[in-house]
Design a protein around this motif. Structure first.
Motif, PDB file in Angstrom:
ATOM      1  N   ALA A   1       0.830  -1.204   0.000  1.00 38.99           N
ATOM      2  CA  ALA A   1       0.000   0.000   0.000  1.00 38.99           C
ATOM      3  C   ALA A   1       0.864   1.253   0.000  1.00 38.99           C
ATOM      4  O   ALA A   1       0.559   2.239  -0.687  1.00 38.99           O
ATOM      5  CB  ALA A   1      -0.931  -0.007   1.207  1.00 38.99           C
ATOM      6  N   ALA A   2       1.959   1.228   0.778  1.00 39.77           N
ATOM      7  CA  ALA A   2       2.843   2.390   0.831  1.00 39.77           C
ATOM      8  C   ALA A   2       3.507   2.645  -0.516  1.00 39.77           C
ATOM      9  O   ALA A   2       3.624   3.787  -0.963  1.00 39.77           O
ATOM     10  CB  ALA A   2       3.903   2.184   1.915  1.00 39.77           C
ATOM     11  N   ILE A   3       3.938   1.571  -1.180  1.00 42.25           N
ATOM     12  CA  ILE A   3       4.562   1.717  -2.495  1.00 42.25           C
ATOM     13  C   ILE A   3       3.562   2.274  -3.496  1.00 42.25           C
ATOM     14  O   ILE A   3       3.854   3.229  -4.243  1.00 42.25           O
ATOM     15  CB  ILE A   3       5.096   0.361  -2.987  1.00 42.25           C
ATOM     16  CG1 ILE A   3       6.277  -0.099  -2.128  1.00 42.25           C
ATOM     17  CG2 ILE A   3       5.492   0.438  -4.462  1.00 42.25           C
ATOM     18  CD1 ILE A   3       7.537   0.672  -2.320  1.00 42.25           C
ATOM     19  N   ILE A   4       2.381   1.696  -3.543  1.00 46.86           N
ATOM     20  CA  ILE A   4       1.377   2.097  -4.538  1.00 46.86           C
ATOM     21  C   ILE A   4       0.970   3.561  -4.338  1.00 46.86           C
ATOM     22  O   ILE A   4       0.779   4.304  -5.303  1.00 46.86           O
ATOM     23  CB  ILE A   4       0.162   1.164  -4.461  1.00 46.86           C
ATOM     24  CG1 ILE A   4       0.559  -0.240  -4.958  1.00 46.86           C
ATOM     25  CG2 ILE A   4      -1.004   1.701  -5.280  1.00 46.86           C
ATOM     26  CD1 ILE A   4      -0.454  -1.315  -4.630  1.00 46.86           C
TER      27      ILE A   4
ATOM     28  N   GLY B   1       4.501   9.771  -6.890  1.00 47.50           N
ATOM     29  CA  GLY B   1       4.978  11.089  -6.503  1.00 47.50           C
ATOM     30  C   GLY B   1       6.464  11.108  -6.211  1.00 47.50           C
ATOM     31  O   GLY B   1       7.159  12.097  -6.497  1.00 47.50           O
ATOM     32  N   LEU B   2       6.970  10.003  -5.648  1.00 49.52           N
ATOM     33  CA  LEU B   2       8.388   9.914  -5.331  1.00 49.52           C
ATOM     34  C   LEU B   2       9.218   9.919  -6.610  1.00 49.52           C
ATOM     35  O   LEU B   2      10.260  10.586  -6.694  1.00 49.52           O
ATOM     36  CB  LEU B   2       8.646   8.631  -4.535  1.00 49.52           C
ATOM     37  CG  LEU B   2       9.948   8.552  -3.744  1.00 49.52           C
ATOM     38  CD1 LEU B   2       9.963   9.593  -2.649  1.00 49.52           C
ATOM     39  CD2 LEU B   2      10.111   7.149  -3.165  1.00 49.52           C
ATOM     40  N   ARG B   3       8.745   9.201  -7.591  1.00 50.54           N
ATOM     41  CA  ARG B   3       9.475   9.155  -8.859  1.00 50.54           C
ATOM     42  C   ARG B   3       9.542  10.556  -9.488  1.00 50.54           C
ATOM     43  O   ARG B   3      10.578  10.962 -10.013  1.00 50.54           O
ATOM     44  CB  ARG B   3       8.796   8.156  -9.802  1.00 50.54           C
ATOM     45  CG  ARG B   3       9.546   7.966 -11.091  1.00 50.54           C
ATOM     46  CD  ARG B   3       9.200   6.687 -11.812  1.00 50.54           C
ATOM     47  NE  ARG B   3      10.115   6.537 -12.925  1.00 50.54           N
ATOM     48  CZ  ARG B   3      10.385   5.400 -13.540  1.00 50.54           C
ATOM     49  NH1 ARG B   3       9.804   4.282 -13.143  1.00 50.54           N
ATOM     50  NH2 ARG B   3      11.236   5.357 -14.544  1.00 50.54           N
ATOM     51  N   GLU B   4       8.438  11.282  -9.397  1.00 53.10           N
ATOM     52  CA  GLU B   4       8.415  12.644  -9.948  1.00 53.10           C
ATOM     53  C   GLU B   4       9.308  13.572  -9.125  1.00 53.10           C
ATOM     54  O   GLU B   4      10.054  14.380  -9.682  1.00 53.10           O
ATOM     55  CB  GLU B   4       6.984  13.161  -9.970  1.00 53.10           C
ATOM     56  CG  GLU B   4       6.842  14.559 -10.535  1.00 53.10           C
ATOM     57  CD  GLU B   4       5.400  15.018 -10.574  1.00 53.10           C
ATOM     58  OE1 GLU B   4       5.164  16.180 -10.970  1.00 53.10           O
ATOM     59  OE2 GLU B   4       4.502  14.226 -10.208  1.00 53.10           O
TER      60      GLU B   4
ATOM     61  N   GLY C   1       4.965   2.319 -10.851  1.00 52.24           N
ATOM     62  CA  GLY C   1       6.153   3.011 -11.328  1.00 52.24           C
ATOM     63  C   GLY C   1       7.442   2.223 -11.282  1.00 52.24           C
ATOM     64  O   GLY C   1       8.501   2.755 -11.633  1.00 52.24           O
ATOM     65  N   ALA C   2       7.388   0.963 -10.854  1.00 51.85           N
ATOM     66  CA  ALA C   2       8.599   0.143 -10.888  1.00 51.85           C
ATOM     67  C   ALA C   2       8.910  -0.256 -12.325  1.00 51.85           C
ATOM     68  O   ALA C   2       8.015  -0.604 -13.096  1.00 51.85           O
ATOM     69  CB  ALA C   2       8.416  -1.104 -10.031  1.00 51.85           C
ATOM     70  N   ASP C   3      10.189  -0.207 -12.678  1.00 55.37           N
ATOM     71  CA  ASP C   3      10.618  -0.689 -13.990  1.00 55.37           C
ATOM     72  C   ASP C   3      10.960  -2.169 -13.956  1.00 55.37           C
ATOM     73  O   ASP C   3      10.738  -2.882 -14.934  1.00 55.37           O
ATOM     74  CB  ASP C   3      11.841   0.116 -14.461  1.00 55.37           C
ATOM     75  CG  ASP C   3      11.495   1.558 -14.764  1.00 55.37           C
ATOM     76  OD1 ASP C   3      10.786   1.802 -15.757  1.00 55.37           O
ATOM     77  OD2 ASP C   3      11.918   2.444 -14.005  1.00 55.37           O
ATOM     78  N   VAL C   4      11.498  -2.626 -12.823  1.00 57.16           N
ATOM     79  CA  VAL C   4      11.887  -4.030 -12.653  1.00 57.16           C
ATOM     80  C   VAL C   4      11.585  -4.433 -11.224  1.00 57.16           C
ATOM     81  O   VAL C   4      11.763  -3.637 -10.285  1.00 57.16           O
ATOM     82  CB  VAL C   4      13.385  -4.235 -12.957  1.00 57.16           C
ATOM     83  CG1 VAL C   4      13.806  -5.677 -12.672  1.00 57.16           C
ATOM     84  CG2 VAL C   4      13.705  -3.871 -14.397  1.00 57.16           C
TER      85      VAL C   4
END
Length: 279
Positions: free
Chosen positions: A16-19, A24-27, A59-62
């Motif tokens: 849940a925290a990741i989703i 926003g973290l990636r941005e 937003g994970a790539d891998v």
């Protein structure tokens, strides 16, 4: 180039925290590439196809794994359909899936991600050093890959450190996973490889390694299992590292800790956030 690596996702709290946070973290970090270890994402044991999709959509790539990769039996089947899910490269020949892949980052760079597993105090797999070495020889820095990131899922810090020195200057980063406790030894080695012994976990730290405290405590006191381990469901801390890569050479310029939310002291890579807008 900016790479974010987040440690083992443990259960519903970590997911849940990741989703919620990763987009926003990636941005905020203007991240070009994100890797997450997801081997404990399904109730603390393994990963399901639905959860994999949720992490990728966030937003994970891998997504990398480790010793719990096969705990959800469905993974043996669906891993063949998902190139962006890796299992340790040093599993014996014939294991489903793959342990490394070349992926395109947001800035157009080619990133080689290698997932390896240690052997000290763990299952006796093939040699991780030789497996990693063969992969780097086949697709080295600036000879096929613009950056090389290694998730080394291992118990012993000595084995993790040894692998870091083994590939120093030949890989962009060696990130330790598995112990669920973030270490404070993030550094750039002499040859330019970013290193940390363990990125920690994305989960509830009011726990024993992400699990409700009662069952682990009971087992330590009595040596008798009374039930299954169950993930703790309190507020999660997102932990990991941010890595700045020199695009000209492929080695690291800086590495800094990420600890957001939950109980742990908060931290962000200072070289990224000085001028960033507050979350």
């Amino acid at each position: 180039m900016r790479i974010v690596f987040l440690g083992d996702v443990v259960g519903r709290s970590g997911r849940a925290a990741i989703i919620e946070t990763l987009p926003g973290l990636r941005e905020r970090y203007r991240a070009d590439f994100v890797v997450i270890n997801g081997e404990n994402a399904a109730g603390g044991f393994g990963i399901s196809e639905q959860i994999l999709t949720e992490l990728l959509d966030a937003g994970a790539d891998v997504v990398t794994t480790g010793n719990h990769v096969w705990d959800q039996r469905e993974t043996l089947i669906f891993i063949e359909r998902h190139d962006r899910l890796l299992r340790p490269i040093n599993f014996p020949k014939g294991a489903p899936g793959r342990g490394a892949g070349l992926f395109k980052a947001a800035n157009g760079a080619d990133v080689l991600v290698i997932n390896a597993m240690g052997r000290v105090f763990m299952n006796d797999l093939d040699c991780p050093f030789r497996a990693v070495d063969a992969e780097i020889e086949a697709c080295g820095l600036k000879r096929g890959a613009d950056a090389i990131l290694i998730d080394f899922h291992a118990e012993a810090t000595s084995e993790k450190q040894a692998l870091g020195y083994f590939v120093d200057g030949r890989a962009s980063a060696v990130i330790g996973t598995h112990t669920h406790v973030p270490t404070a030894d993030e550094q750039v080695l002499n040859g330019g490889t970013a290193y940390i012994s363990d990125a920690g976990m994305c989960g509830d730290y009011d726990s024993v390694l992400g699990m409700n405290k009662e069952e682990p405590l009971s087992r330590f006191l009595t040596k008798i299992p009374n039930g299954r381990f169950q993930p703790a469901l309190g507020e999660a801390t997102i932990t990991g590292v941010g890595i700045e890569i020199d695009e000209a050479t492929g080695v690291a310029k800086a590495i800094g800790p990420i600890r957001l939310g939950g109980r742990l002291s908060q931290a962000e890579p200072a070289f990224w956030v000085r001028a960033a807008t507050p979350v």
